[in-house]
Structures are given as structure tokens and as C-alpha cells.
Design an enzyme around this catalytic site. Structure first.
Site, PDB file in Angstrom:
ATOM      1  N   HIS A  28     -15.687   2.909 -14.759  1.00 39.07           N
ATOM      2  CA  HIS A  28     -15.447   2.180 -13.520  1.00 39.07           C
ATOM      3  C   HIS A  28     -16.661   1.367 -13.087  1.00 39.07           C
ATOM      4  CE1 HIS A  28     -14.579   2.012  -9.027  1.00 39.07           C
ATOM      5  NE2 HIS A  28     -13.461   1.538  -9.542  1.00 39.07           N
ATOM      6  N   ASN A  34       0.822  -1.205   0.000  1.00 37.58           N
ATOM      7  CA  ASN A  34       0.000   0.000   0.000  1.00 37.58           C
ATOM      8  C   ASN A  34       0.857   1.256   0.000  1.00 37.58           C
ATOM      9  OD1 ASN A  34      -2.313  -1.525   0.120  1.00 37.58           O
ATOM     10  ND2 ASN A  34      -2.794  -1.055   2.238  1.00 37.58           N
ATOM     11  N   HIS A  80     -15.318  -3.684   0.352  1.00 39.39           N
ATOM     12  CA  HIS A  80     -15.218  -3.014  -0.947  1.00 39.39           C
ATOM     13  C   HIS A  80     -16.554  -2.520  -1.489  1.00 39.39           C
ATOM     14  CE1 HIS A  80     -14.224  -2.975  -5.409  1.00 39.39           C
ATOM     15  NE2 HIS A  80     -13.201  -2.304  -4.894  1.00 39.39           N
ATOM     16  N   TYR A 129     -12.377  -9.910  -1.719  1.00 39.11           N
ATOM     17  CA  TYR A 129     -13.019  -8.604  -1.688  1.00 39.11           C
ATOM     18  C   TYR A 129     -14.488  -8.783  -1.321  1.00 39.11           C
ATOM     19  CZ  TYR A 129      -9.237  -5.985  -4.032  1.00 39.11           C
ATOM     20  OH  TYR A 129      -8.050  -5.365  -4.351  1.00 39.11           O
ATOM     21  N   ARG A 137      -5.318   1.847 -13.431  1.00 42.01           N
ATOM     22  CA  ARG A 137      -3.936   2.002 -13.007  1.00 42.01           C
ATOM     23  C   ARG A 137      -3.296   0.689 -12.583  1.00 42.01           C
ATOM     24  NH1 ARG A 137      -4.587   5.713  -9.476  1.00 42.01           N
ATOM     25  NH2 ARG A 137      -4.065   7.481 -10.785  1.00 42.01           N
TER      26      ARG A 137
END
EC number: 2.7.4.1
Length: 724
Positions: free
Chosen positions: A466, A73, A623, A499, A436
Site C-alpha cells: 500500500h 459509500n 487523504h 484527493y 479492492r
């Protein structure tokens, strides 16, 4: 939580437009200084990850994994956010912040906090996790601790498996200082020529394709294994690499570079080609952090600082080993007693087959009622994946339309789309090649899909797509029927196991029409229309949420039932925060459940007294995004892909869908009730902007783990009786 990085969806930002001027509203009821700093808030989020690694109640190998996640991270934070801030400072561009501080002060505060956290991270390894691993029989050792037999065995391994791929690079008048690749481990070596007495410098890269931790005795019992860091093994064989030279000093170092990607989309004719060129340039971004071992001498350090052109503030002196992200490699150790108990996701009740050893009819189940799936507690493979695979094989399916933001290697989702196209169906895949750090993988998938006959599009200029959408058009009795899936997470089978996400399957005609129009606009030129059951960014989502927030304010002022509950990864958008402040001033009870960054200050007298903020981190990565409004007793509840950030609301295509089934509304309410309960293990954001962990009660007993509770709850669900 398994081997993965939280950072991909932690709300790091990094897009140029993430530095938009802050939202300002001339409202005397809202004071200045009402936002928490987003950079400090992100570092506080990563500190919460570190606290899990420090927690002795977490299984030991999972704690090592959290140390690796913290490191990963922080790497991305520097590569993207810190790099973007530094670039703007160096180029003289303004860097607006939501707390009105000077850019240099922002970078200074980041450096101070990052130095503090990296030192704490190193101590957590050396003083907490490593000793507990040793006690459990998993030993990370140094060369100095080995006996002669161990060393002889490792010398053979070094000679056969490591030595052939090493490439020492000298630095002298004939050999300029070499390029240091980002995030690679390196040995800085100073040697003396035994004939001339001249000192020389060399750089030796630690090969990234080799195991970071080498087994000392591969045949040892799993109850007592030993590993030596690869860089330590190499450092103790430098004589083989520099024969005839005296090794004076050797130290490990690591460089982090600016690896953000910038593309002027409106000035390029071929986005893929422009992106591929930019990805090549990414490798050569300027250094923004230099990590060195604490024993590095001043001569070597001065050389690195000068050649890499970094400031003292950007140097991080740490105890070995550097790059604790390498602890991910310990995930392969077969010691289930040192991990979270194994779990198998259940199949959502509506998708369970009616008869044993038969397959469920996904379309029939969706046609009967909307189905809400909660991953990873409920299986991705038997819901989303099965939905698309059945669509690809079903002769009644005429078309499939799908968005792909991040998927995985050998993705069954991509294979299903290819199978559908090869079967003659119309297939549209909207592949976001600007996701990304997944850019190259998505380009590869896009080309594979195109070769199979899939219609591949890349979205709209200036916007990232997205949203998580799939639409299947099926002919039934001479008419066309729409089957839709709207989710909060990526179509990625691997991350779906770790997730936490929600997904809605529906045959609702209005949702189908909304998605048809949205896909047409995504493959066309612009998103302009309003939708009936969706809220879509960039034009309508922010306005729609602010309208719902303000309606709760008006209801509270009128004495009607009101309330707002929001679950997101990041909460930093000033307009949304200000709307929540005004609602709180009117007395609206507000619960915010945020995993990462939060710029909102709760519990401020006269501004946010009715707002509670909680954060949950654990085995799974929280998430999902949920937006729930009491609406005078007629709840409006949405799920979708958007976080409360400028980039999500203004520069991405995002979609929220409204849930309408009473059972789904009750499930969401129950989820919030548990998350916000004082008996649930959470972090609380206090009025001073500090996160406090609440994991035990007054007697020291552990509080409820919401993820454990949900695993148990979903495992007990049974398929409802079929309708007659």
C-alpha cells in the site's frame, strides 16, 4: 469534490484479518469500554457526508454529488463490511469487536442506523436538493408530469435507443427466478394473461450502460433542463415489452451482494489466475441488502424475499428513485454557477521554470533541497508526473522503481514506465493486484507493463503493498544518485485533483538507500531490516509509532515539552489508541484529525482529557496521513500511507518518511494549527462519542474553510530565487 467515491479509502476493512482479536493490555489505568464501535463510527462518517448534501451553503450540484457519494459509500460498506460480518455469523465464526458486543447485535445496530440514514438520505433529495435544483432550472421530473408532446418525443427515444437493449425475463415453471446482479436497478413486473387470466411475474433489468437520467428535451436551454429517470421511462412503456398482457403492478428494486474477494495466497501457484477466478465468483455473492420502492405490494415483496433469501432486517423500503448514486450522472451538466468555483492547481515553487516558456529541471530542483508537494492545491502533473516523465526521457537515468496501488485508465504514470523500459532503462513496477475493486484494472496494467519489458512483481504473499514510493537512479559525474518520492496518495492523476495528499521529493542519500533496500525486499521475499529515515510496516511501523507516543508520555512526566498531532483516515487500532490514552493521562496535549472511523473516545475524565478529535470533509477528500511529535523541542514529523488500523499496521507494506526541512515542519504545524482552530469549520467528536458540526460562529457567520484558505495560500506562492 468531484464524481467519485470516498469509500475506497474510507477504512472500510473487509479483509478477513480485519476481524483480528482486539489488542488487550492488562492496564488498570485504562477502563473497559474505552473504544467506540467501528461500524457505528463509519456510519457516523457517512452521515457527515450527508450533512454536506443537506447544507444550503454548498453549491446545488455539489450537494447532489454528495448524495451520490453517500450512496456509493453505503453500497461498499454493505458489500464489504456487512457482508463479512454476516458471513461469519452464518458460518459460526466469532466476530470480535472492539466493544465486546455479540455479532448479531452488531448487525442489528448497523441495520437500525442504516435504515435511519437511508430514509434521511431520501428526504434530503426529495425535500432539499431536488427543490433547489428545480429552482435553479435543473428539473428531475416524472412521466405523469409531462405533456403529450414530451411523451411523444420520449416514446420515439424509447423505441430507438432503449427498447432494443431491454431483456424481460419471465418467471414460471419453465423459467426459474433469474440471477439479479449486484447494484443493478430492476423492475419487478406482475402481468395477467388476457386469455387465461393467469398472473405471471417478470424481471426487467434497467440497462446500466444507458444514461440514468434521460433529457426530456435535449435541445432545451441549459438554464431550464428536464430529466426523467430511466426506470420511470421504461416503466411507462411496459406494454411494448409484454404485448397482449395486462400490467398489474410494477415496482423498482435493487440488490446488494457480498462482493468481497477471498484468496488463500499461500495455497495458490498463480496469484493472477486465482484472483481472476475469484473475481468471476464475486458477481454471485449472496444478497445482503434488498432496496425496494415504498409502493411495492406484499405479493411482489414476498416473492423477492423468498427467492433472494433475505431477512426482513435486510429489506429497505424507500421512496423513488432508488440508487441516488445515479446522481453522479448530473455532473455533466454545464452549469458552473451550481458548482464550486473553478480552480487551477499551482506548480510548487521549486518546480516552476526559471525562464518563461521553458521546462523546469526537476532533478536539479530536488538536488538543491527537499521538496514537499501538497495536492490538489499544488499540481500532480507538474510534480509527480513530470518527475517520472523526465526520468523516462533522461539518458542519465539508469533505473526507475515504482509502486502502483490504484492508478487510472490511460495513466501517464504507466506510460512513463513503459517509455523508460522501451528506452532501455531498468524499470521495476510493483503492482498491487489485490487493491479492492481495482483488481481487474491492475491486472490489465500489469500485463501491459510486462509486454513493454517492465519487471513487474506483485509484492509479498499475505501482504498488500500500500506504500506510495518511486525511486529514480541517475548517473551524475560517474556516481549514482538516488531521487526519491514518498507520498500519502496513489499515483493516480485523476484522483489527485480531488484527493488531498502530501508527497516528499528528496535526493537524500539515506532515503535512497532505504528505498533501494525496501524495493529489493518487496521484489524478494520478506521485509526484515530496519530503516534509517523510514518507518515500514508490518514489522517496525507500529513499534516505531508506539515508541514515539511513549516518549511523549515520558517527556510530559519529566516536565519537558510534549505533544502529539496525528492526521489519518481511520483511527481504530487498539494498541495505538491505548498508547494515546496513556500519553493523555500523563498530560500530553494530543490532536487527532480523522476523516472517517475513530474508535478513540476523547475528553474522558482520567483517560483522555487532553485529546481533541476533529474531522474535515469538503470539496476535497482529506487523504494525507501525518504523525507529528514535539520530542522535547526537536520535532519528529512523518508522512506516509498508513492509517491506524490492524490491516495497515500488520498486513500491509506501508511506509512513513520523516520530514527534516525546517520549512516543511513549519508547514505541517501551520496545517494542524488551522485544522484544530475553533474558528475553522470542522466536526468535533465529543466525550459521548457524537460528532457535532461547527460551521458557523455565534452570530451565524461561516467559519474558516481550511480548503479554501489553502487554495488561496498556494496560489500566492512564488518561485524562490535561484541559488548562486
Amino acid at each position: 469534490m468531484a464524481t467519485q467515491s470516498i469509500a475506497h479509502d474510507s477504512g472500510l476493512g473487509g479483509d478477513d484479518d480485519d476481524f483480528d482479536p482486539v489488542f488487550e493490555r492488562d492496564d488498570p489505568a485504562l477502563p473497559e469500554g474505552r473504544y467506540l464501535d467501528r461500524e457505528v463510527s463509519w456510519l457516523a462518517f457517512n452521515q457527515r457526508v450527508l450533512e454536506l448534501a443537506e447544507d444550503p451553503t454548498v453549491p446545488t450540484l455539489e450537494r447532489a454529488n454528495f448524495l451520490a457519494i453517500f450512496a456509493s459509500n453505503l453500497d461498499e460498506f454493505f458489500m464489504v463490511r456487512v457482508a463479512g460480518l454476516k458471513r461469519r455469523v452464518l458460518t459460526g465464526l466469532a466476530v470480535p469487536t472492539n466493544v465486546g458486543r455479540a455479532p448479531a447485535d452488531v448487525l442489528s445496530d448497523i441495520s437500525d442506523k442504516a435504515h435511519e440514514l437511508q430514509a434521511r438520505h431520501a428526504r434530503a433529495w426529495s425535500e432539499l436538493v431536488k427543490p433547489d435544483l428545480t429552482a435553479a432550472g435543473v428539473n428531475v421530473v416524472t412521466w405523469d408530469s409531462l405533456n403529450d408532446d414530451d411523451r411523444e418525443s420520449l416514446r420515439d427515444y424509447f423505441g430507438q435507443q432503449i427498447f432494443p437493449v431491454l431483456m424481460p425475463l419471465a418467471v414460471d415453471p419453465a423459467h426459474p427466478f433469474p440471477y439479479i446482479s449486484g447494484l443493478s436497478l430492476n423492475l419487478a413486473v406482475r402481468v395477467r394473461n388476457s386469455k387465461t387470466g393467469r398472473q405471471e411475474f417478470a424481471r426487467l433489468k434497467v440497462p446500466q450502460m444507458l444514461p440514468r437520467f434521460v433529457p426530456v428535451d435535449p435541445s432545451a436551454s441549459l438554464d431550464s433542463v428536464r430529466y426523467i429517470p430511466l426506470e420511470d421511462l421504461i416503466a411507462n412503456h411496459l406494454g411494448d415489452l409484454f404485448p397482449g398482457m395486462e400490467i398489474i403492478e410494477h415496482h423498482v428494486f435493487r440488490v446488494t451482494r457480498n462482493e468481497d474477494v477471498e484468496i488463500e495466497e499461500d495455497e495458490t501457484e498463480n496469484l493472477i489466475q486465482a484472483l481472476e477466478k475469484e473475481l468471476l465468483r464475486r458477481r454471485f455473492g449472496p444478497p445482503i441488502r434488498l432496496e425496494i420502492t415504498e409502493d411495492m405490494d406484499d405479493v411482489t415483496l414476498d416473492l423477492l424475499v423468498r427467492e433472494l433469501d433475505v431477512t426482513d432486517q435486510e429489506v429497505y423500503r424507500l421512496p423513488a428513485p432508488l440508487d441516488l448514486g445515479g446522481l453522479f450522472s448530473l455532473s455533466g451538466i454545464d452549469r458552473p454557477d451550481l458548482r464550486y468555483p473553478p480552480r487551477v492547481p499551482t506548480t510548487v515553487a521549486q518546480f516552476q521554470p526559471v525562464e518563461p516558456n521553458s521546462k523546469a529541471d526537476i532533478f536539479r530542483a530536488i538536488a538543491q533541497q527537499d521538496v514537499l508537494v501538497h495536492h490538489p492545491y499544488e499540481s500532480f502533473a507538474t510534480s509527480v508526473q513530470a518527475f517520472l516523465e523526465q526520468a523516462a526521457a533522461d539518458p542519465q537515468v539508469l533505473a526507475i522503481k515504482q509502486t502502483l496501488y490504484r492508478t487510472s485508465g490511460d495513466s501517464p504514470i504507466v506510460e512513463a514506465l513503459i517509455d523508460a523500459a522501451e528506452a532501455g532503462k531498468q524499470v521495476l513496477a510493483l503492482v498491487e493486484i489485490k487493491a479492492r475493486f481495482d483488481e481487474q484494472a491492475n491486472i490489465t496494467w500489469a500485463r501491459k507493463l510486462e509486454k513493454a519489458g517492465v519487471h513487474v512483481v506483485y509484492g509479498l504473499v499475505g501482504l498488500k503493498t500500500h506504500c506510495k514510493l518511486a525511486l529514480v537512479i541517475r548517473e551524475e559525474k560517474g556516481t549514482l544518485k538516488h531521487y526519491s518520492h514518498i507520498g500519502t496518495g496513489n499515483y493516480n492523476p485523476k484522483t489527485s485533483r480531488i484527493y488531498e495528499d502530501l508527497g516528499l521529493f528528496t535526493a537524500d542519500a539515506q532515503v535512497g538507500k532505504d528505498l533501494t533496500r525496501l524495493f529489493n525486499e518487496l521484489s524478494g521475499y520478506a521485509i526484515e531490516k530496519k530503516f534509517k529515515r523510514l518507518l515500514v510496516a508490518p514489522l517496525h511501523l507500529r513499534k516505531g509509532l508506539l515508541k514515539h507516543i511513549d516518549q511523549e508520555r515520558r517527556n510530559a512526566e519529566a516536565g519537558k515539552p510534549s505533544g502529539i498531532r496525528i492526521k489519518v483516515n481511520s483511527m481504530v487500532d487498539e494498541a495505538i489508541i491505548d498508547g494515546l490514552y496513556r500519553a493523555s493521562q500523563a498530560g500530553v496535549p494530543i490532536d487527532i484529525w480523522v476523516r472517517g472511523i475513530c474508535g478513540l473516545k476523547p475528553g474522558q475524565k482520567g483517560m483522555s482529557e487532553t485529546i481533541r478529535v476533529r474531522s474535515i470533509l469538503g470539496r476535497f477528500l482529506e487523504h494525507s496521513r501525518i504523525f507529528s511529535f514535539v520530542n522535547d523541542g526537536d520535532p519528529h514529523v512523518f508522512i506516509g500511507s498508513a492509517d491506524m488500523m490492524h490491516r495497515n499496521l500488520d498486513r500491509r507494506v506501508e511506509a512513513l518518511v520523516r520530514l527534516t526541512a525546517p520549512a516543511h515542519l513549519a508547514e505541517i504545524a501551520s496545517l494542524f494549527d488551522t485544522a484544530m482552530d475553533d474558528n475553522t469549520s470542522t466536526w468535533h467528536l465529543n466525550a459521548n462519542g457524537v460528532w457535532e458540526r461547527h460551521s458557523t460562529d455565534e452570530s451565524g457567520l461561516p467559519l474558516v474553510d481550511i480548503q479554501d484558505r489553502l487554495m488561496l495560500k498556494t496560489s500566492l506562492r512564488r518561485r524562490p530565487r535561484a541559488r548562486r
